[in-house]
Motif scaffolding. Structure first.
Motif, PDB file in Angstrom:
ATOM      1  N   GLN A  88       0.843  -1.193   0.000  1.00 17.07           N
ATOM      2  CA  GLN A  88       0.000   0.000   0.000  1.00 17.07           C
ATOM      3  C   GLN A  88       0.881   1.246   0.000  1.00 17.07           C
ATOM      4  OE1 GLN A  88      -2.659   1.210   3.503  1.00 17.07           O
ATOM      5  NE2 GLN A  88      -4.145   0.417   2.037  1.00 17.07           N
ATOM      6  N   GLY A  89       0.580   2.163  -0.919  1.00 14.59           N
ATOM      7  CA  GLY A  89       1.263   3.442  -0.968  1.00 14.59           C
ATOM      8  C   GLY A  89       0.385   4.528  -0.367  1.00 14.59           C
ATOM      9  N   ILE A  90       0.972   5.395   0.440  1.00 13.36           N
ATOM     10  CA  ILE A  90       0.232   6.474   1.110  1.00 13.36           C
ATOM     11  C   ILE A  90       0.769   7.806   0.623  1.00 13.36           C
ATOM     12  CG2 ILE A  90      -0.511   7.433   3.317  1.00 13.36           C
ATOM     13  CD1 ILE A  90      -1.287   4.524   2.957  1.00 13.36           C
ATOM     14  N   ASP A  91      -0.140   8.699   0.195  1.00 11.67           N
ATOM     15  CA  ASP A  91       0.278  10.042  -0.222  1.00 11.67           C
ATOM     16  C   ASP A  91      -0.873  11.015   0.020  1.00 11.67           C
ATOM     17  OD1 ASP A  91       2.814  11.077  -1.958  1.00 11.67           O
ATOM     18  OD2 ASP A  91       1.055  12.337  -2.323  1.00 11.67           O
ATOM     19  N   VAL A  92      -0.528  12.278   0.256  1.00 13.21           N
ATOM     20  CA  VAL A  92      -1.542  13.283   0.601  1.00 13.21           C
ATOM     21  C   VAL A  92      -2.208  13.889  -0.626  1.00 13.21           C
ATOM     22  CG1 VAL A  92      -0.442  13.884   2.777  1.00 13.21           C
ATOM     23  CG2 VAL A  92       0.198  15.107   0.690  1.00 13.21           C
ATOM     24  N   ARG A  93      -1.684  13.633  -1.817  1.00 14.46           N
ATOM     25  CA  ARG A  93      -2.203  14.277  -3.027  1.00 14.46           C
ATOM     26  C   ARG A  93      -3.249  13.399  -3.715  1.00 14.46           C
ATOM     27  NH1 ARG A  93       3.869  15.344  -4.994  1.00 14.46           N
ATOM     28  NH2 ARG A  93       4.018  13.367  -3.861  1.00 14.46           N
ATOM     29  N   PRO A  94      -4.522  13.794  -3.647  1.00 18.56           N
ATOM     30  CA  PRO A  94      -5.601  12.940  -4.173  1.00 18.56           C
ATOM     31  C   PRO A  94      -5.486  12.664  -5.669  1.00 18.56           C
ATOM     32  CG  PRO A  94      -6.418  15.144  -3.617  1.00 18.56           C
ATOM     33  CD  PRO A  94      -5.050  15.040  -3.052  1.00 18.56           C
ATOM     34  N   LYS A  95      -5.080  13.653  -6.457  1.00 21.83           N
ATOM     35  CA  LYS A  95      -4.956  13.459  -7.901  1.00 21.83           C
ATOM     36  C   LYS A  95      -3.907  12.397  -8.210  1.00 21.83           C
ATOM     37  CE  LYS A  95      -4.238  16.034 -12.232  1.00 21.83           C
ATOM     38  NZ  LYS A  95      -3.084  15.251 -12.734  1.00 21.83           N
ATOM     39  N   ASP A 114      -3.181  -6.841  -5.358  1.00 16.57           N
ATOM     40  CA  ASP A 114      -3.028  -6.497  -3.943  1.00 16.57           C
ATOM     41  C   ASP A 114      -2.101  -5.308  -3.728  1.00 16.57           C
ATOM     42  OD1 ASP A 114      -4.739  -8.489  -2.812  1.00 16.57           O
ATOM     43  OD2 ASP A 114      -3.224  -9.986  -3.346  1.00 16.57           O
ATOM     44  N   LEU A 115      -1.971  -4.483  -4.771  1.00 20.78           N
ATOM     45  CA  LEU A 115      -1.260  -3.204  -4.660  1.00 20.78           C
ATOM     46  C   LEU A 115      -2.291  -2.081  -4.721  1.00 20.78           C
ATOM     47  CD1 LEU A 115       1.172  -1.249  -4.720  1.00 20.78           C
ATOM     48  CD2 LEU A 115       1.283  -1.627  -7.205  1.00 20.78           C
ATOM     49  N   THR A 116      -2.319  -1.233  -3.718  1.00 21.77           N
ATOM     50  CA  THR A 116      -3.279  -0.135  -3.670  1.00 21.77           C
ATOM     51  C   THR A 116      -2.585   1.144  -3.220  1.00 21.77           C
ATOM     52  OG1 THR A 116      -3.917  -0.682  -1.393  1.00 21.77           O
ATOM     53  CG2 THR A 116      -5.249  -1.629  -3.158  1.00 21.77           C
ATOM     54  N   PHE A 117      -3.191   2.267  -3.610  1.00 26.66           N
ATOM     55  CA  PHE A 117      -2.708   3.582  -3.178  1.00 26.66           C
ATOM     56  C   PHE A 117      -3.839   4.283  -2.441  1.00 26.66           C
ATOM     57  CE2 PHE A 117       0.120   2.372  -6.538  1.00 26.66           C
ATOM     58  CZ  PHE A 117       1.359   2.861  -6.148  1.00 26.66           C
ATOM     59  N   VAL A 118      -3.499   4.917  -1.326  1.00 25.65           N
ATOM     60  CA  VAL A 118      -4.502   5.516  -0.454  1.00 25.65           C
ATOM     61  C   VAL A 118      -4.124   6.960  -0.171  1.00 25.65           C
ATOM     62  CG1 VAL A 118      -5.593   5.415   1.817  1.00 25.65           C
ATOM     63  CG2 VAL A 118      -5.016   3.295   0.618  1.00 25.65           C
ATOM     64  N   GLU A 119      -5.121   7.835  -0.233  1.00 26.50           N
ATOM     65  CA  GLU A 119      -4.895   9.245   0.100  1.00 26.50           C
ATOM     66  C   GLU A 119      -4.929   9.433   1.608  1.00 26.50           C
ATOM     67  OE1 GLU A 119      -7.220  13.539  -0.096  1.00 26.50           O
ATOM     68  OE2 GLU A 119      -7.976  11.831  -1.259  1.00 26.50           O
ATOM     69  N   GLY A 120      -3.957  10.133   2.155  1.00 30.36           N
ATOM     70  CA  GLY A 120      -3.963  10.412   3.583  1.00 30.36           C
ATOM     71  C   GLY A 120      -2.599  10.837   4.066  1.00 30.36           C
ATOM     72  N   THR A 121      -2.575  11.355   5.272  1.00 26.77           N
ATOM     73  CA  THR A 121      -1.316  11.716   5.911  1.00 26.77           C
ATOM     74  C   THR A 121      -0.808  10.525   6.716  1.00 26.77           C
ATOM     75  OG1 THR A 121      -2.402  12.529   7.917  1.00 26.77           O
ATOM     76  CG2 THR A 121      -2.071  14.112   6.107  1.00 26.77           C
ATOM     77  N   ILE A 122       0.472  10.543   7.031  1.00 23.13           N
ATOM     78  CA  ILE A 122       1.033   9.473   7.853  1.00 23.13           C
ATOM     79  C   ILE A 122       0.376   9.474   9.223  1.00 23.13           C
ATOM     80  CG2 ILE A 122       3.149   8.611   8.919  1.00 23.13           C
ATOM     81  CD1 ILE A 122       4.679   9.800   6.544  1.00 23.13           C
ATOM     82  N   GLU A 123       0.071  10.660   9.733  1.00 24.18           N
ATOM     83  CA  GLU A 123      -0.575  10.766  11.036  1.00 24.18           C
ATOM     84  C   GLU A 123      -1.940  10.081  11.037  1.00 24.18           C
ATOM     85  OE1 GLU A 123      -1.885  14.174  14.313  1.00 24.18           O
ATOM     86  OE2 GLU A 123      -1.268  14.747  12.291  1.00 24.18           O
ATOM     87  N   SER A 124      -2.719  10.293   9.965  1.00 21.17           N
ATOM     88  CA  SER A 124      -4.042   9.676   9.904  1.00 21.17           C
ATOM     89  C   SER A 124      -3.941   8.160   9.781  1.00 21.17           C
ATOM     90  CB  SER A 124      -4.840  10.241   8.725  1.00 21.17           C
ATOM     91  OG  SER A 124      -4.251   9.889   7.484  1.00 21.17           O
TER      92      SER A 124
END
Length: 211
Positions: A88-95, A114-124
């Motif tokens: 899973q990749g996490i990044d704050v940029r929705p686009k 089973d590879l996904t990308f999710v919008e969000g901050t590390i804190e969240s």
């Protein structure tokens, strides 16, 4: 990315050679694990160059179970186990996240489902992780009583040049989530660097010659 992938793979190999965890509810002298889950989170993944590379590599090396000879690469106690790869990749940029998920949907599902990308901050993500861990502890206790399957999870936290102080946040997440493996390469810390610049205007500043 290739060197980063090599480092992570070497650490995974070490983990696979360790005895099955006693947390599985079984004795250490029991047979091998039945399933090994390798779960990777890429914090501040950006365009996902490392995320794609690592997931593809792990799938090719560990998860091609249709070919029995592929399991020979997993030496040690996990050699007989089925290996499942989740990334899973996490990044704050929705686009950017939407673009990455679109690319995943166009790639072969046998490798990238089973590879996904999710919008969000590390804190969240950390908050969600702590909440889910509390809920899963009781579920796992129940599952251990109802299943003879031995499962081991290798949790991996990676961060490659996560911007500003995100690398520090990623390290904190890895510690709080008790990740099995933490591999990060720090950013330039431009947020902190600006503070150095503003305070180094004086000719007497001790770091002026290098700032």
């Amino acid at each position: 990315c290739s060197k980063f992938v090599e480092i992570v793979d070497g650490l995974i190999t070490q983990q696979l050679q360790l005895p099955p965890s006693s947390s599985s509810g079984k004795d250490d002298d029991d047979d091998d694990d039945d399933v090994v889950e390798i779960r990777t989170m890429d914090m501040g993944c950006g365009r996902g160059y490392l995320t794609f590379s690592l997931h593809s590599y792990l799938m090719e090396k560990y998860n091609m179970m249709d070919n029995p000879s592929s399991s020979s690469s997993t030496k040690g106690n996990a050699s007989a186990a089925r290996v499942e790869i989740y990334t899973q990749g996490i990044d704050v940029r929705p686009k950017l996240v939407r673009e990455m998920n679109t690319i995943v949907s166009e790639l072969p599902s046998s490798t990238f489902q089973d590879l996904t990308f999710v919008e969000g901050t590390i804190e969240s993500v950390l908050m969600d992780c702590c909440h889910n861990n509390n809920n899963n502890n009781s579920d796992n206790n129940n599952n251990n009583n109802n299943s003879d399957m031995k499962k081991r999870t290798i949790d991996i936290l990676i961060a490659l040049h996560a911007c500003d102080t995100a690398t520090d946040d990623a390290l904190w997440y890895g510690l709080q989530s008790q990740s099995s493996i933490i591999v990060v390469a720090p950013c330039c810390h431009k947020e902190i660097r600006r503070q150095f610049y503003s305070s180094s205007s004086s000719s007497k500043h001790p770091y002026k010659s290098i700032l």
